[in-house]
Design a protein around this motif. Structure first.
Motif, mmCIF file in Angstrom:
data_model
loop_
_atom_site.group_PDB
_atom_site.id
_atom_site.type_symbol
_atom_site.label_atom_id
_atom_site.label_comp_id
_atom_site.label_asym_id
_atom_site.label_seq_id
_atom_site.Cartn_x
_atom_site.Cartn_y
_atom_site.Cartn_z
ATOM 1 N N GLN A 184 0.824 -1.211 0.000
ATOM 2 C CA GLN A 184 0.000 0.000 0.000
ATOM 3 C C GLN A 184 0.862 1.267 0.000
ATOM 4 O O GLN A 184 0.653 2.183 0.799
ATOM 5 C CB GLN A 184 -0.938 -0.001 1.211
ATOM 6 N N PRO A 185 1.848 1.352 -0.926
ATOM 7 C CA PRO A 185 2.656 2.572 -0.983
ATOM 8 C C PRO A 185 1.904 3.707 -1.672
ATOM 9 O O PRO A 185 1.171 3.487 -2.634
ATOM 10 C CB PRO A 185 3.862 2.143 -1.816
ATOM 11 N N SER A 186 2.087 4.894 -1.162
ATOM 12 C CA SER A 186 1.537 6.085 -1.804
ATOM 13 C C SER A 186 2.593 6.647 -2.751
ATOM 14 O O SER A 186 3.769 6.772 -2.379
ATOM 15 C CB SER A 186 1.166 7.143 -0.760
ATOM 16 N N VAL A 187 2.176 6.964 -3.972
ATOM 17 C CA VAL A 187 3.088 7.529 -4.964
ATOM 18 C C VAL A 187 2.988 9.051 -4.869
ATOM 19 O O VAL A 187 1.918 9.630 -5.085
ATOM 20 C CB VAL A 187 2.726 7.043 -6.386
ATOM 21 N N ILE A 188 4.132 9.683 -4.531
ATOM 22 C CA ILE A 188 4.146 11.118 -4.267
ATOM 23 C C ILE A 188 5.063 11.828 -5.260
ATOM 24 O O ILE A 188 6.233 11.471 -5.427
ATOM 25 C CB ILE A 188 4.650 11.403 -2.825
ATOM 26 N N ALA A 189 4.520 12.833 -5.940
ATOM 27 C CA ALA A 189 5.308 13.610 -6.905
ATOM 28 C C ALA A 189 6.353 14.456 -6.180
ATOM 29 O O ALA A 189 6.296 14.649 -4.963
ATOM 30 C CB ALA A 189 4.386 14.505 -7.724
ATOM 31 N N ARG A 190 7.320 14.970 -6.953
ATOM 32 C CA ARG A 190 8.393 15.757 -6.353
ATOM 33 C C ARG A 190 7.891 16.996 -5.633
ATOM 34 O O ARG A 190 8.509 17.474 -4.679
ATOM 35 C CB ARG A 190 9.400 16.151 -7.439
ATOM 36 N N ASP A 191 6.769 17.533 -6.082
ATOM 37 C CA ASP A 191 6.226 18.724 -5.419
ATOM 38 C C ASP A 191 5.326 18.367 -4.239
ATOM 39 O O ASP A 191 4.676 19.248 -3.660
ATOM 40 C CB ASP A 191 5.453 19.584 -6.430
ATOM 41 N N GLY A 192 5.276 17.075 -3.883
ATOM 42 C CA GLY A 192 4.489 16.641 -2.741
ATOM 43 C C GLY A 192 3.066 16.229 -3.067
ATOM 44 O O GLY A 192 2.313 15.839 -2.168
ATOM 45 N N THR A 230 10.306 9.511 -11.248
ATOM 46 C CA THR A 230 10.266 10.925 -10.873
ATOM 47 C C THR A 230 9.381 11.164 -9.661
ATOM 48 O O THR A 230 9.130 12.300 -9.288
ATOM 49 C CB THR A 230 9.738 11.765 -12.057
ATOM 50 N N ALA A 231 8.889 10.075 -9.062
ATOM 51 C CA ALA A 231 8.064 10.176 -7.850
ATOM 52 C C ALA A 231 8.606 9.192 -6.832
ATOM 53 O O ALA A 231 9.269 8.207 -7.175
ATOM 54 C CB ALA A 231 6.606 9.878 -8.170
ATOM 55 N N THR A 232 8.325 9.450 -5.568
ATOM 56 C CA THR A 232 8.790 8.578 -4.489
ATOM 57 C C THR A 232 7.618 7.789 -3.911
ATOM 58 O O THR A 232 6.440 8.144 -4.087
ATOM 59 C CB THR A 232 9.450 9.393 -3.370
ATOM 60 N N LEU A 233 7.950 6.711 -3.222
ATOM 61 C CA LEU A 233 6.941 5.888 -2.558
ATOM 62 C C LEU A 233 7.009 6.119 -1.052
ATOM 63 O O LEU A 233 8.092 6.093 -0.461
ATOM 64 C CB LEU A 233 7.163 4.400 -2.864
ATOM 65 N N GLU A 234 5.855 6.348 -0.463
ATOM 66 C CA GLU A 234 5.775 6.562 0.984
ATOM 67 C C GLU A 234 4.786 5.575 1.600
ATOM 68 O O GLU A 234 3.758 5.258 0.988
ATOM 69 C CB GLU A 234 5.318 7.989 1.302
ATOM 70 N N LEU A 235 5.109 5.110 2.796
ATOM 71 C CA LEU A 235 4.190 4.252 3.537
ATOM 72 C C LEU A 235 3.444 5.119 4.546
ATOM 73 O O LEU A 235 3.959 5.415 5.634
ATOM 74 C CB LEU A 235 4.954 3.120 4.243
ATOM 75 N N ARG A 236 2.272 5.536 4.172
ATOM 76 C CA ARG A 236 1.470 6.390 5.047
ATOM 77 C C ARG A 236 0.579 5.536 5.945
ATOM 78 O O ARG A 236 0.286 4.382 5.618
ATOM 79 C CB ARG A 236 0.625 7.352 4.207
ATOM 80 N N PRO A 237 0.155 6.084 7.084
ATOM 81 C CA PRO A 237 -0.693 5.304 8.003
ATOM 82 C C PRO A 237 -1.937 4.774 7.297
ATOM 83 O O PRO A 237 -2.540 5.471 6.465
ATOM 84 C CB PRO A 237 -1.056 6.315 9.094
ATOM 85 N N MET A 238 -2.310 3.555 7.637
ATOM 86 C CA MET A 238 -3.489 2.928 7.048
ATOM 87 C C MET A 238 -4.740 3.319 7.825
ATOM 88 O O MET A 238 -4.705 3.514 9.037
ATOM 89 C CB MET A 238 -3.331 1.408 7.065
ATOM 90 N N LYS A 239 -5.845 3.420 7.118
ATOM 91 C CA LYS A 239 -7.122 3.652 7.785
ATOM 92 C C LYS A 239 -7.561 2.378 8.498
ATOM 93 O O LYS A 239 -7.248 1.269 8.059
ATOM 94 C CB LYS A 239 -8.195 4.060 6.767
ATOM 95 N N LYS A 240 -8.269 2.539 9.581
ATOM 96 C CA LYS A 240 -8.773 1.367 10.287
ATOM 97 C C LYS A 240 -9.777 0.633 9.405
ATOM 98 O O LYS A 240 -10.601 1.263 8.729
ATOM 99 C CB LYS A 240 -9.430 1.785 11.603
ATOM 100 N N PRO A 241 -9.722 -0.681 9.381
ATOM 101 C CA PRO A 241 -10.640 -1.440 8.519
ATOM 102 C C PRO A 241 -12.089 -1.254 8.944
ATOM 103 O O PRO A 241 -12.393 -1.120 10.138
ATOM 104 C CB PRO A 241 -10.182 -2.894 8.707
ATOM 105 N N VAL A 242 -12.970 -1.222 7.962
ATOM 106 C CA VAL A 242 -14.403 -1.111 8.228
ATOM 107 C C VAL A 242 -14.963 -2.516 8.440
ATOM 108 O O VAL A 242 -14.816 -3.386 7.582
ATOM 109 C CB VAL A 242 -15.132 -0.420 7.062
ATOM 110 N N VAL A 243 -15.579 -2.732 9.585
ATOM 111 C CA VAL A 243 -16.127 -4.049 9.934
ATOM 112 C C VAL A 243 -17.646 -3.969 9.924
ATOM 113 O O VAL A 243 -18.233 -3.006 10.446
ATOM 114 C CB VAL A 243 -15.627 -4.505 11.317
#
Length: 328
Positions: free
Chosen positions: A205-213, A300-313
């Motif tokens: 679940q990496p987020s793809v982030i451009a150079r400008d954020g 040209t973009a970086t990968l970030e591991l951002r916090p995951m949302k809590k699963p919906v049950v």
């Protein structure tokens, strides 16, 4: 949807017809002895298999409150991921003593510790940890890992499973490899193939982030050297439409998202159920995509591991209405 219990009808001061006659007239579905489901206008085909089974669980719990819902049934009631082929016809329960066979329940005999029994929507079930323990001998390793992933995402303590003897190797393996960043059974199965092949696990679940954020998108898997991968279930365009969005709109939005990801010099590969069924086919697809990624310019973009949302049950009290006082 409404669950009607015979014991509620029998307490009525005003004389009423026998429940089975009323049920036939209103086309209610019998879900247990003395319990019926009123779909209230919902088409039967629109009710999920999990919901049908959950209704049976509620009907049984009203009739036999001493029993503890367990095994596959407890997994369904907890909302753990499960293949449709695993959803049982009978409700699985656990008792301390033997019981006679039933047309409604599959009974297991076992003594449960106090901390192994919890209430879900007011119904006694084995805890998530105990449920996974009970299913260790029934499920395949990918299925077991999917349940362990879901448990970890809910911050359930899986450590007690490490000391279990029966099917202990399976349980210890699942605890060791469980991840809180898996959002579906398909993702878990994909990761299972990586683990079995000894391949270094890609980011989950990496987020793809451009150079400008700028946030461009999020994928199921990704590597720092330019490879993105995700499972394509072919149902998301219909199941997760935004308000006012058509399936065609969703397809176009997905195409735009895919182009944006590729514009960052990332190779994007997808796979479906047919590919997942063969580990070699899956690994070949991943390896081919990795080779294509190696030919591209640096991302040209970086990968970030951002916090995951809590699963919906699923909250079963939002799906069904019933007399909770009749249970317990």
């Amino acid at each position: 949807m409404n669950i009607i219990l015979a014991r509620d009808i029998s307490k009525s001061v005003t004389p009423v017809p026998p429940l089975h006659r009323t049920a036939k007239r209103h086309e209610w579905t019998r879900i247990h002895r003395g319990a019926y489901l009123d779909l209230q206008g919902t088409e039967p085909d629109d009710v999920s298999q999990e919901s049908w089974h959950a209704a049976k669980i509620i009907g049984l719990a009203a009739s036999t409150p001493i029993a503890v819902i367990s095994g596959l049934s407890a997994a369904i009631f907890h909302g753990l991921p499960m293949l449709y082929s695993r959803i049982p016809n009978l409700v699985h329960v656990t008792r301390a003593s033997k019981s006679t066979k039933s047309e409604w329940a599959h009974t297991h005999q076992a003594k449960l510790a106090a901390d192994e029994v919890v209430e879900v929507a007011g119904i006694r079930c084995t805890s998530i940890t105990r449920t996974i323990q009970d299913l260790a001998g029934t499920l395949s390793l990918p299925e077991l890992l999917a349940m362990a992933d879901a448990a970890r995402a809910r911050e359930v303590d899986l450590q007690p499973l490490v000391s279990v003897n029966r099917f202990g190797r399976h349980l210890r393996w699942a605890v060791e490899h469980a991840s809180d960043r898996s959002e579906s059974y398909a993702e878990t199965w994909s990761r299972y193939h990586f683990i079995c092949a000894g391949i270094e696990l890609p980011l989950q679940q990496p987020s793809v982030i451009a150079r400008d954020g700028t946030f461009i998108g999020r994928t199921d898997f990704g590597t720092r050297d330019g490879l993105l991968g995700e499972f394509d279930g072919k149902v998301k365009y219909g199941k997760f439409l935004k308000p006012g969005q058509s399936a065609a709109d969703a397809v176009m939005a997905e195409k735009s998202r895919e182009n944006s990801l590729r514009d960052t010099n990332h190779e994007l590969t997808r796979w479906d159920w047919d590919v997942l069924r063969s580990q070699q086919t899956f690994l070949n697809r991943w390896d081919s995509a990795k080779q294509r990624a190696a030919l591209l310019p640096p991302p040209t973009a970086t990968l970030e591991l951002r916090p995951m949302k809590k699963p919906v049950v699923t909250n079963w009290t939002d799906i069904f209405q019933w007399n909770h006082a009749a249970i317990g």
